[in-house]
Design a protein around this motif. Sequence first.
Motif, PDB file in Angstrom:
ATOM      1  N   SER A   1      18.100  -6.991  -9.309  1.00  0.00           N
ATOM      2  CA  SER A   1      18.047  -8.344  -8.751  1.00  0.00           C
ATOM      3  C   SER A   1      19.094  -8.495  -7.657  1.00  0.00           C
ATOM      4  CB  SER A   1      18.300  -9.376  -9.853  1.00  0.00           C
ATOM      5  OG  SER A   1      19.585  -9.176 -10.428  1.00  0.00           O
ATOM      6  N   GLY A   2      18.727  -9.258  -6.621  1.00  0.00           N
ATOM      7  CA  GLY A   2      19.656  -9.479  -5.518  1.00  0.00           C
ATOM      8  C   GLY A   2      19.736  -8.326  -4.552  1.00  0.00           C
ATOM      9  N   THR A   3      18.894  -7.315  -4.719  1.00  0.00           N
ATOM     10  CA  THR A   3      18.985  -6.127  -3.875  1.00  0.00           C
ATOM     11  C   THR A   3      18.791  -6.409  -2.397  1.00  0.00           C
ATOM     12  OG1 THR A   3      18.392  -4.589  -5.619  1.00  0.00           O
ATOM     13  CG2 THR A   3      17.942  -3.896  -3.391  1.00  0.00           C
ATOM     14  N   PRO A   4      17.757  -7.165  -1.976  1.00  0.00           N
ATOM     15  CA  PRO A   4      17.576  -7.375  -0.542  1.00  0.00           C
ATOM     16  C   PRO A   4      18.802  -7.987   0.122  1.00  0.00           C
ATOM     17  CG  PRO A   4      15.635  -8.081  -1.761  1.00  0.00           C
ATOM     18  CD  PRO A   4      16.703  -7.807  -2.771  1.00  0.00           C
ATOM     19  N   HIS A   5      19.343  -9.043  -0.502  1.00  0.00           N
ATOM     20  CA  HIS A   5      20.529  -9.699   0.061  1.00  0.00           C
ATOM     21  C   HIS A   5      21.720  -8.760   0.065  1.00  0.00           C
ATOM     22  CE1 HIS A   5      24.167 -12.233  -0.016  1.00  0.00           C
ATOM     23  NE2 HIS A   5      23.482 -13.002   0.819  1.00  0.00           N
ATOM     24  N   SER A   6      21.925  -8.042  -1.036  1.00  0.00           N
ATOM     25  CA  SER A   6      23.068  -7.130  -1.133  1.00  0.00           C
ATOM     26  C   SER A   6      22.964  -6.011  -0.112  1.00  0.00           C
ATOM     27  CB  SER A   6      23.145  -6.545  -2.546  1.00  0.00           C
ATOM     28  OG  SER A   6      23.316  -7.562  -3.504  1.00  0.00           O
ATOM     29  N   ALA A   7      21.757  -5.443   0.032  1.00  0.00           N
ATOM     30  CA  ALA A   7      21.567  -4.334   0.957  1.00  0.00           C
ATOM     31  C   ALA A   7      21.859  -4.762   2.384  1.00  0.00           C
ATOM     32  CB  ALA A   7      20.147  -3.786   0.832  1.00  0.00           C
ATOM     33  N   ARG A   8      21.308  -5.891   2.788  1.00  0.00           N
ATOM     34  CA  ARG A   8      21.518  -6.359   4.162  1.00  0.00           C
ATOM     35  C   ARG A   8      22.976  -6.738   4.397  1.00  0.00           C
ATOM     36  NH1 ARG A   8      16.493  -9.100   3.269  1.00  0.00           N
ATOM     37  NH2 ARG A   8      17.655 -10.999   2.746  1.00  0.00           N
ATOM     38  N   GLY A   9      23.563  -7.441   3.427  1.00  0.00           N
ATOM     39  CA  GLY A   9      24.937  -7.880   3.599  1.00  0.00           C
ATOM     40  C   GLY A   9      25.930  -6.732   3.666  1.00  0.00           C
ATOM     41  N   LEU A  10      25.804  -5.785   2.745  1.00  0.00           N
ATOM     42  CA  LEU A  10      26.717  -4.644   2.746  1.00  0.00           C
ATOM     43  C   LEU A  10      26.530  -3.770   3.978  1.00  0.00           C
ATOM     44  CD1 LEU A  10      26.864  -3.383  -0.961  1.00  0.00           C
ATOM     45  CD2 LEU A  10      28.758  -4.213   0.442  1.00  0.00           C
ATOM     46  N   LEU A  11      25.287  -3.564   4.372  1.00  0.00           N
ATOM     47  CA  LEU A  11      25.031  -2.744   5.546  1.00  0.00           C
ATOM     48  C   LEU A  11      25.602  -3.389   6.802  1.00  0.00           C
ATOM     49  CD1 LEU A  11      23.740  -0.158   6.537  1.00  0.00           C
ATOM     50  CD2 LEU A  11      21.596  -1.408   6.853  1.00  0.00           C
ATOM     51  N   ALA A  12      25.451  -4.706   6.907  1.00  0.00           N
ATOM     52  CA  ALA A  12      26.024  -5.413   8.054  1.00  0.00           C
ATOM     53  C   ALA A  12      27.546  -5.312   8.048  1.00  0.00           C
ATOM     54  CB  ALA A  12      25.583  -6.876   8.040  1.00  0.00           C
ATOM     55  N   ALA A  13      28.152  -5.468   6.870  1.00  0.00           N
ATOM     56  CA  ALA A  13      29.613  -5.384   6.765  1.00  0.00           C
ATOM     57  C   ALA A  13      30.108  -3.991   7.136  1.00  0.00           C
ATOM     58  CB  ALA A  13      30.048  -5.739   5.348  1.00  0.00           C
ATOM     59  N   VAL A  14      29.410  -2.957   6.657  1.00  0.00           N
ATOM     60  CA  VAL A  14      29.791  -1.585   6.994  1.00  0.00           C
ATOM     61  C   VAL A  14      29.667  -1.348   8.490  1.00  0.00           C
ATOM     62  CG1 VAL A  14      29.062   0.820   6.779  1.00  0.00           C
ATOM     63  CG2 VAL A  14      29.302  -0.581   4.738  1.00  0.00           C
ATOM     64  N   SER A  15      28.571  -1.799   9.082  1.00  0.00           N
ATOM     65  CA  SER A  15      28.348  -1.583  10.512  1.00  0.00           C
ATOM     66  C   SER A  15      29.435  -2.238  11.351  1.00  0.00           C
ATOM     67  CB  SER A  15      26.970  -2.117  10.911  1.00  0.00           C
ATOM     68  OG  SER A  15      25.939  -1.462  10.201  1.00  0.00           O
TER      69      SER A  15
ATOM     70  N   TRP B   1      30.198   0.018  -0.231  1.00  0.00           N
ATOM     71  CA  TRP B   1      28.789   0.321   0.068  1.00  0.00           C
ATOM     72  C   TRP B   1      28.376   1.657  -0.551  1.00  0.00           C
ATOM     73  CZ3 TRP B   1      27.099   4.670   2.664  1.00  0.00           C
ATOM     74  CH2 TRP B   1      25.710   4.729   2.885  1.00  0.00           C
ATOM     75  N   PHE B   2      29.253   2.649  -0.468  1.00  0.00           N
ATOM     76  CA  PHE B   2      28.972   3.982  -1.005  1.00  0.00           C
ATOM     77  C   PHE B   2      28.722   3.910  -2.514  1.00  0.00           C
ATOM     78  CE2 PHE B   2      30.075   8.484  -1.920  1.00  0.00           C
ATOM     79  CZ  PHE B   2      29.378   9.114  -0.895  1.00  0.00           C
ATOM     80  N   PHE B   3      29.578   3.158  -3.210  1.00  0.00           N
ATOM     81  CA  PHE B   3      29.419   2.995  -4.650  1.00  0.00           C
ATOM     82  C   PHE B   3      28.137   2.232  -4.975  1.00  0.00           C
ATOM     83  CE2 PHE B   3      30.013   0.147  -8.324  1.00  0.00           C
ATOM     84  CZ  PHE B   3      30.112   1.092  -9.332  1.00  0.00           C
ATOM     85  N   TRP B   4      27.883   1.146  -4.244  1.00  0.00           N
ATOM     86  CA  TRP B   4      26.673   0.352  -4.472  1.00  0.00           C
ATOM     87  C   TRP B   4      25.427   1.226  -4.306  1.00  0.00           C
ATOM     88  CZ3 TRP B   4      22.286  -0.841  -1.801  1.00  0.00           C
ATOM     89  CH2 TRP B   4      21.538  -1.943  -2.234  1.00  0.00           C
TER      90      TRP B   4
ATOM     91  N   PHE C   1      24.051   7.048   9.424  1.00  0.00           N
ATOM     92  CA  PHE C   1      23.821   7.560   8.067  1.00  0.00           C
ATOM     93  C   PHE C   1      23.602   6.409   7.090  1.00  0.00           C
ATOM     94  CE2 PHE C   1      26.471   8.068   4.158  1.00  0.00           C
ATOM     95  CZ  PHE C   1      25.559   8.789   3.399  1.00  0.00           C
ATOM     96  N   ALA C   2      24.441   5.382   7.173  1.00  0.00           N
ATOM     97  CA  ALA C   2      24.329   4.240   6.253  1.00  0.00           C
ATOM     98  C   ALA C   2      23.015   3.495   6.458  1.00  0.00           C
ATOM     99  CB  ALA C   2      25.512   3.294   6.452  1.00  0.00           C
ATOM    100  N   VAL C   3      22.628   3.301   7.710  1.00  0.00           N
ATOM    101  CA  VAL C   3      21.373   2.595   7.999  1.00  0.00           C
ATOM    102  C   VAL C   3      20.176   3.392   7.489  1.00  0.00           C
ATOM    103  CG1 VAL C   3      19.837   1.826   9.851  1.00  0.00           C
ATOM    104  CG2 VAL C   3      22.282   1.306   9.970  1.00  0.00           C
ATOM    105  N   ARG C   4      20.163   4.702   7.767  1.00  0.00           N
ATOM    106  CA  ARG C   4      19.048   5.536   7.323  1.00  0.00           C
ATOM    107  C   ARG C   4      18.947   5.587   5.803  1.00  0.00           C
ATOM    108  NH1 ARG C   4      17.017   9.906  10.207  1.00  0.00           N
ATOM    109  NH2 ARG C   4      15.920  10.327   8.245  1.00  0.00           N
ATOM    110  N   LEU C   5      20.087   5.778   5.137  1.00  0.00           N
ATOM    111  CA  LEU C   5      20.072   5.897   3.682  1.00  0.00           C
ATOM    112  C   LEU C   5      19.673   4.576   3.026  1.00  0.00           C
ATOM    113  CD1 LEU C   5      20.512   7.471   1.112  1.00  0.00           C
ATOM    114  CD2 LEU C   5      22.977   7.020   1.304  1.00  0.00           C
ATOM    115  N   THR C   6      20.222   3.473   3.515  1.00  0.00           N
ATOM    116  CA  THR C   6      19.861   2.171   2.953  1.00  0.00           C
ATOM    117  C   THR C   6      18.381   1.888   3.160  1.00  0.00           C
ATOM    118  OG1 THR C   6      22.106   1.335   3.393  1.00  0.00           O
ATOM    119  CG2 THR C   6      20.382  -0.295   2.963  1.00  0.00           C
TER     120      THR C   6
END
Length: 223
Positions: free
Chosen positions: A4-18, A84-87, A203-208
Amino acid sequence: MLPSGTPHSARGLLAAVSVAVGIVALSDLFAVFAGARITMLIDEDQGFAVAPQRRLDAAYSLYESAGDFQSVVYLPCAIVFVVWFFWTRRNTGLLAPDRFSKGPGWAIGAWLIPLVNLWLPYRIAVDMWGAATPLPTDGEPYRASIWPVNLWWGLFVSSTLFRRYAASRYESAEALTEIRAAVTQYMAADVLSAAAAVAAVYFAVRLTSMYWRKATASSPYSR
């Protein structure tokens, strides 16, 4: 299983990492600019300052400030990236638990152990990449090339080791020619670090993206 919450978490963490990694890349490029000012003020052949001492002192001050800025931005960036890596490790483990020989906690611990952190995070990244690989279609397995992982990790380790070497040379430098050589080596390490930052974002964008596609496809709620 799709957490649950995956779409929001994925987008948010990826944006923060970028954003965080992008800031690190900019700090590296700023350090390259500051280093270039020093090298241009020192004659390459004769090894003496070709500018007034005031300008040389200003160049050194800017270079030290660039180094301080790098140190300030690196820690929060590292924290965001490791989160992000742990998530990603935790969630890709839900898709293919048999891909991993170590628990999710190693996605954090692997970065903290000297020497081990030059290899184990890479192995975890490769396992995550394999776990996020799309499911077979029409009986044919899909094999995603791991070159984004290899490129990111090769640049990251190279820049880390080269930076340590350049730091030792800079600290022991006394003559202007030695300082110029050390700064030039630092500049090369900073260029590698900036390239590693760009590769890390890719790498983060492709993997996510791979994880999300596979998680959605295997979810009973996917359309």
